[in-house]
Design an enzyme around this catalytic site. Structure first.
Site: not given
Lengths: 403, 409
Positions: B13, B97, B186, B248, B391
């Protein structure tokens, strides 16, 4: 993007410093170009350029491949005539002397590669090591080596000193000769001052007058003319008649025509000596001989064309935009003294061309070129931003944090 | 495809300056080793290093990591070294990923030359993240030609979002030309949450309606999951849509963008920089982009209170909306750093949901220690969980499933 480039450029700092030290100490001359080319290629290999090659003229090309077959950007750098033995006052170990453009172009490629930010087209890093006639090196590069690439090049960045501004051209420069041949010395009375100087002077005087009336370009400034040398052979035989030459260095603007400059000089000379039908008057661009290998000499005209880039060209606008967004308050400008490969790339090939780099052209021209590594790294980051803005993939909505 | 068997999967990852790795034994999910190469290609006061773990043994290796290539080589040397000492430590396949494959891939995929070629065409969808993952996949293909590699896509889980939720109300011609629609992200995390929550309540995934709140210090998103399928996600075509995040802006009237551009004479990139890097918690708080800093000052600083209130209200907005979509969720899960570590945030989000029979137990909420824990009251009709995401194990599960059965999704 800026954050990625800044971080990764710091990772390249040691390599930049080591390579700068090597290149500063390398006393480049025509006999060791092969060694220089080899080292440059090795460095490109270390920095993981995707494709590396060189040509017969010693030009080196390294490519960072894009992920789509879209238009490319080329970075061009060359070697200045160095005087490496000269000790610079105030020179420190964290500075680099000479060839800053080469280091900048090379490491811009490396930084783009290390950022892992994909490009849509290729980044082509070209280095022209021959300082005797850079124009020929550039011409050779594009006429043979990069011939198939010309139409695919979106823009060229000349890695030259611009003080972090974006330069869009310069005046042209030529050296021409007015050759007056024939029965020059028939009426010479040396002890009364009727000699070659007296014969030449009226023409020199007319050329001096001409220099004051030369045109001015709105962007590039005033054209000018200087008498560089005079020459008299003193002979007088049927086979070898007397001849004198006035050698002029002429700086000219795009609005002027090269042939017309020569014609005008000839007309002036004729107006001075026209009453003497025994004289022939000619003008020509001076030529120089370049040794490109032990057995091969080439003869080149001493002329460099003026060029200027349209300031509204998207390549220029995008470049200014990205520099200003990243707090490099760049303005457009033009080189006053130095001549660049833009004469060929923009002037002849019509490829959009700009100049960008650290350092001031006056300092570099003075032979006292030195640049702090920090300034060099700033130029490398900025050039990477320019490349990324022009052929990078826009990353709207994404940032370098994990999502 | 091969029959079900015991294999080891090396999961990668990558970030722009990091490389996380974990070897899982599958299907047992036992972690054989793991680690992270940090500060790749950077140089500053802190040097780059590899933190390498086997069981409880930790190694901290300070080393030069000039690029991902070098980091990869050094990690592989460590794995090879450990393999010599312990034969159980090895790997059979790689799993990666990959954030955004667009429409090109809809399920976990075995890497082949044509797949690599197709993947290359997706780089512009998420140039920063896809570029790094692609590089690592290409590197593994080059250096380990015989080891199979599988790519697990972060957006695959959201491919079931119905059109009425994924379609943007803009002209069809442009929508189709650029494939502009809600993608959602996600996905790997939300799928893991779904599986683990269902395991916890001992119910099949195809019976449960779940709202998964992935609230991170970087990005955050909320996902509505109906009987095993994602039906909505707060992120959109890019991660900029949805919740307010660290830098953001999240949901915003597009009109404000044009107004700002016009008034400030901003370029597209300058505007994007404002919305992507200078907004969110940072835009409100000014001195930090971490919500935990706001919480520390919540009683003394008006801006800190404002940042916290805005963040939690926006999560609540999505929880409300998705509760309606699901017609009452069975489970609400809080995960990732903020979701797991900030009780006040969970309390604030769940406050005033009582009218929907969703009620948080404040004591359980405040006493959370670790693992999966239920924090709802006995009378709450929706169970509320804290469940740390993982993950990497989800990537291993997906890769294992595809490699052994070849019928993922």
């Amino acid at each position: 993007m800026k954050k990625v480039f800044k971080l990764k450029s710091e990772g390249l700092r040691d390599s930049i410093t080591d390579f700068s030290n090597w290149i500063s100490d390398f006393n480049l001359h025509r006999d060791n170009i092969t060694e220089f080319t080899g080292t440059m290629k090795n460095q490109m290999k270390k920095l993981e350029f995707d494709k590396i090659s060189s040509d017969k003229f010693g030009n080196i090309v390294g490519i960072i491949k894009g992920y789509k077959s879209q238009k490319n950007i080329s970075l061009i750098s060359h070697c200045d005539i160095p005087n490496q033995n000269e000790k610079l006052p105030g020179f420190k170990t964290d500075m680099v002397r000479f060839k800053a453009g080469i280091i900048s172009s090379l490491y811009t490629g490396a930084l783009i590669k290390r950022s892992l930010l994909p490009l849509e087209g290729d980044l082509i890093v070209c280095c022209v090591p021959r300082f005797e006639s850079c124009e020929f090196g550039i011409k050779y590069l594009f006429d043979s080596f990069l011939r198939s690439e010309i139409k695919k090049i979106k823009g060229i960045i000349l890695c030259e000193p611009t003080d972090f501004n974006v330069y869009l051209g310069h005046k042209g420069q030529m050296e021409y000769e007015i050759i007056v041949k024939g029965d020059i010395n028939r009426n010479f009375v040396e002890n009364k001052g009727f000699n070659i100087l007296g014969t030449m002077f009226p023409l020199i005087n007319e050329l001096e007058k001409l220099s004051k009336t030369l045109p001015t370009s709105q962007t590039l400034g005033k054209a000018n003319l200087k008498i560089k040398d005079v020459n008299y052979n003193g002979y007088k035989t049927a086979e070898n008649p007397s001849e004198f030459k006035i050698i002029a260095e002429r700086v000219f603007i795009p609005e002027e025509n090269l042939q017309e400059i020569l014609n005008r000089a000839k007309t002036i000379a004729k107006s001075v000596y026209g009453q003497n039908s025994n004289l022939s008057i000619n003008t020509a661009v001076s030529r120089e001989k370049i040794k490109i290998s032990p057995k091969v000499d080439i003869s080149l005209k001493k002329e460099v064309l003026p060029w200027s880039m349209e300031s509204h060209n998207p390549f220029v606008l995008k470049t200014l935009e990205v520099l200003n967004e990243n707090n490099i308050k760049a303005k457009t400008g033009y080189w006053k003294d130095i001549l660049t490969a833009g004469s060929y790339t923009k002037g002849i090939l019509k490829i959009p061309t700009i100049g960008f780099g650290a350092g001031n052209e006056n300092v570099i021209n003075s032979g006292f070129e030195s640049l702090k590594i920090d300034e060099l790294i700033k130029a490398i980051c900025a050039a990477s931003l320019i490349v990324n803005r022009n052929i990078g993939m826009p990353a709207f909505g994404w940032n370098d944090n994990d999502i | 495809m091969i029959s079900k068997k015991n294999i080891n999967i090396l999961v990668f990852n990558c970030g722009s300056s990091s490389l996380k790795y974990k070897i899982f034994n599958m299907p047992s999910q036992e972690i054989l080793l793991y680690g992270e190469a940090e500060r790749i290609g950077t140089h500053g006061q802190k040097s780059s290093m590899i933190n390498h773990y086997i069981g409880k043994k930790k190694e901290r290796i300070k080393t030069i990591l000039s690029d991902h290539n070098e980091a990869f080589k050094k990690v592989m040397v460590l794995i090879k070294r450990d393999g010599k000492l312990n034969k159980a430590i090895n790997f059979d396949i790689f799993a990666h990923r990959y954030v955004h494959p667009g429409n090109s891939f809809r399920s976990t995929t075995l890497v082949t030359k044509p797949v690599l070629k197709k993947l290359r065409k997706t780089l512009d969808l998420a140039p920063i993240h896809n570029g790094i993952s692609y590089k690592m996949i290409a590197l593994c293909s080059e250096k380990f030609k015989k080891k199979p590699q599988l790519i697990v896509f972060d957006s695959t889980f959201h491919s079931t979002i119905p059109q009425e939720f994924s379609t943007y109300a803009i002209p069809e011609k442009l929508r189709k030309k650029y494939n502009l629609k809600k993608i959602g992200f996600h996905g790997i995390s939300h799928k893991y949450i779904m599986q683990e929550a269902c395991r916890f309540v001992e119910k099949p995934v195809n019976t449960q309606k779940i709202i998964s709140c992935h609230l991170g210090t970087g990005g955050s998103s909320v996902c509505a999951i109906d009987k095993g399928k994602s039906i909505n996600n707060s992120m959109g075509f890019t991660p900029l849509e949805g919740l307010m995040m660290n830098t953001r802006c999240g949901d915003l009237d597009p009109g404000t963008v044009f107004y700002l551009m016009s008034k400030e004479n901003l370029s597209i990139q300058e505007t994007e920089e404002i919305l992507n890097y200078k907004s969110g918690i940072l835009g409100i708080l000014k001195f930090s982009s971490d919500l935990r800093d706001a919480i520390e000052m919540i009683n003394k600083d008006q801006k800190a209170k404002m940042a916290f209130d805005m963040y939690s209200q926006r999560v609540k907005k999505y929880v409300f909306f998705y509760s309606l979509l699901l017609q009452k969720p069975d489970i609400i899960v809080f995960t990732d750093s903020l979701g797991v570590l900030v009780p006040l945030l969970r309390e604030k989000i769940c406050s005033s949901l009582k009218f929907m029979d969703i009620e948080i137990d404040k004591v359980k909420n405040n006493n959370y220690n670790k693992g999966t824990v239920e924090i709802s009251t006995p009378s709450s009709q929706t169970k509320i969980f804290i469940l740390p995401t993982d993950e990497e194990v989800m990537i291993a599960r997906e890769a294992y499933k595809e490699y052994t059965h070849g019928n993922n999704n």
